[in-house]
Design an enzyme around this catalytic site. Sequence first.
Site, short mmCIF file in Angstrom:
data_model
loop_
_atom_site.label_atom_id
_atom_site.label_comp_id
_atom_site.label_asym_id
_atom_site.label_seq_id
_atom_site.Cartn_x
_atom_site.Cartn_y
_atom_site.Cartn_z
N CYS A 99 0.83 -1.20 0.00
CA CYS A 99 0.00 0.00 0.00
C CYS A 99 0.88 1.26 0.00
CB CYS A 99 -0.98 -0.03 1.17
SG CYS A 99 -2.37 1.10 0.97
N HIS A 154 -3.80 -5.13 0.75
CA HIS A 154 -3.26 -5.63 2.02
C HIS A 154 -3.33 -7.15 2.08
CE1 HIS A 154 -2.68 -1.83 4.22
NE2 HIS A 154 -3.65 -1.38 3.44
N GLU A 200 -2.13 -9.03 4.38
CA GLU A 200 -2.12 -9.52 5.76
C GLU A 200 -3.51 -9.71 6.35
OE1 GLU A 200 -1.56 -4.96 6.04
OE2 GLU A 200 -1.17 -6.60 4.64
N SER A 206 0.81 -13.01 38.41
CA SER A 206 -0.59 -12.57 38.44
C SER A 206 -1.55 -13.73 38.33
CB SER A 206 -0.84 -11.60 37.28
OG SER A 206 -0.76 -12.29 36.04
N GLY A 207 -1.05 -14.91 37.97
CA GLY A 207 -1.93 -16.03 37.67
C GLY A 207 -2.27 -16.13 36.20
N GLY A 208 -1.85 -15.11 35.42
CA GLY A 208 -2.11 -15.10 33.99
C GLY A 208 -1.02 -15.79 33.20
N ASP A 247 1.06 -14.59 30.72
CA ASP A 247 2.33 -13.91 30.46
C ASP A 247 3.31 -14.04 31.62
OD1 ASP A 247 1.11 -13.16 28.12
OD2 ASP A 247 0.65 -11.12 28.77
N SER A 248 2.88 -13.67 32.82
CA SER A 248 3.81 -13.73 33.95
C SER A 248 4.19 -15.17 34.28
CB SER A 248 3.21 -13.04 35.18
OG SER A 248 2.07 -13.73 35.67
N SER A 249 3.27 -16.11 34.06
CA SER A 249 3.55 -17.52 34.35
C SER A 249 4.60 -18.09 33.40
CB SER A 249 2.26 -18.36 34.26
OG SER A 249 1.29 -17.88 35.17
#
Length: 510
Positions: A80, A168, A170, A222-224, A226-228
């Site tokens: 584009c 586009h 994508e 946090s239990g989520g 990402d942090s885990s």
Amino acid sequence: MKQAQILILDFGSQYTQLIARRVREMQVYCEIHPFDKIPPLTDSLKGIILSGSPCSVHDAEAPQVDIAQLSAHAPVLGVCYGAQLMVHLQGGTVAPAAHREYGRATLHNLDTSHPLFQGILPETQVWMSHGDTITQLPEGFRAIASTTQIPFAAFEWVGKSAFGIQFHPEVTHTLEGKKLLQNFVQHICQAVPNWTADTFVAETVQNLRLQLGQEKVVLGLSGGVDSSVAALLLHQAIGQNLHCIFVDSGLLRQNEFEEVLHSYQDLGLNVRGVNAQAEFFQALSGLSDPEAKRKAIGKTFIEVFDREAHQIQGVAWLAQGTIYPDVIESVSVKGPSVTIKSHHNVGGLPEKMKLKIVEPLRMLFKDEVRRVGKSLQLPENILNRHPFPGPGLAIRILGDITAEKVAILQAADAIFIQHLKQSGWYDQIWQAGAILSNARSVGVMGDERTYEFVLALRAVHSTDGMTADWVHLPHELLAKISNDIINQVRGINRVVYDISSKPPATIEWE
């Protein structure tokens, strides 16, 4: 971190992250950089993609790069705006389109022998989104596709290994866009598909060992997901030198603190659980404004985490679960880099604690984090857990926060989530939760008139949280959930279902 095989230069398009996701789906490592902060062009670089942009090439401050110089190093694909810039800089003509070209279009006059269109149908559907259009190609360029409205939908800069497309590839509306990108990345650029979860784990663990040595690291769990996942990577690298702190704010889901803490301990993590419910409820006392609640929770978390971290001797590093969208969003395509967004549970801690920062996931998208978690054998109850807001249930309770309201919402939310899991819907949904409104309604239960809270249920489909659509749960399932909540949770006598999409609504109510 390994050098990128594909470099994506960002001119400000809303779709730039999608390009990177499509390339990584091919197991080819790529990075996004602002157009004015091009990294060193190393031997490992196999190709360069120029993104779209909200700008016109004729704007006074239109973003520009030396495409001829880039193409001397590696093949270039302009998408584009990137295509229009290539034409404009080489003396072609880019002019405002008679009608803004937005939406579906069909390619014609496709050069199916061209490597870019290998295996693509002669009249395939593509997606347009631009106000300018190319009306004349420069000398040395040739068209390789058109549409009814656009004579130069795709072109080649002959002898330069540079290509441009005015659609586009994508987005999913371009039906064979993934194939086109694959042709560019794997056939034209000869990029090696070696970007896998297993190779990421091996490389990251090795790099973390070199970076951290024998120094101690503290991480707020946090239990989520990402942090885990960040914790498991660090644990593999430095073992007991990683000190995790898991704070119970009293605003988690029912029994979540105990269940997740046991999961962490079973994984061998060096984790300390901290019950700070009283401090959080005190900080929230009398607050109803959503932003005031968020700030109170963030401030209290920092105080609790800092206090607990100072009980660990010799900590040198603070680990954060920053992921790649946070990194990308924090860098302006028109100005200097700004501070990377902090992980929602440790915002403000780096300045307060004066620790060095380590971010093992900073180059991963969310779906890649989950694949790495699976490679690390993160338990399913954490790996497939729905996203959960950093402030917890405090922003799913409208108005002031009390322990009684939290208990009501926890009980109702637990019934909702249990039904979703039992019916097989949980894994089909990106995020679900219950919201306790501050409205009360009249009801009749038995022979008594009641005046109790209205509960809203929310369930959405999404890929990254930027947009979301409400989930069409079966009416029979919603009826069971509503019936069980009203019968089992004292304080709720009415259940409603949120059928708003994002935009215009947000996923959370506050």
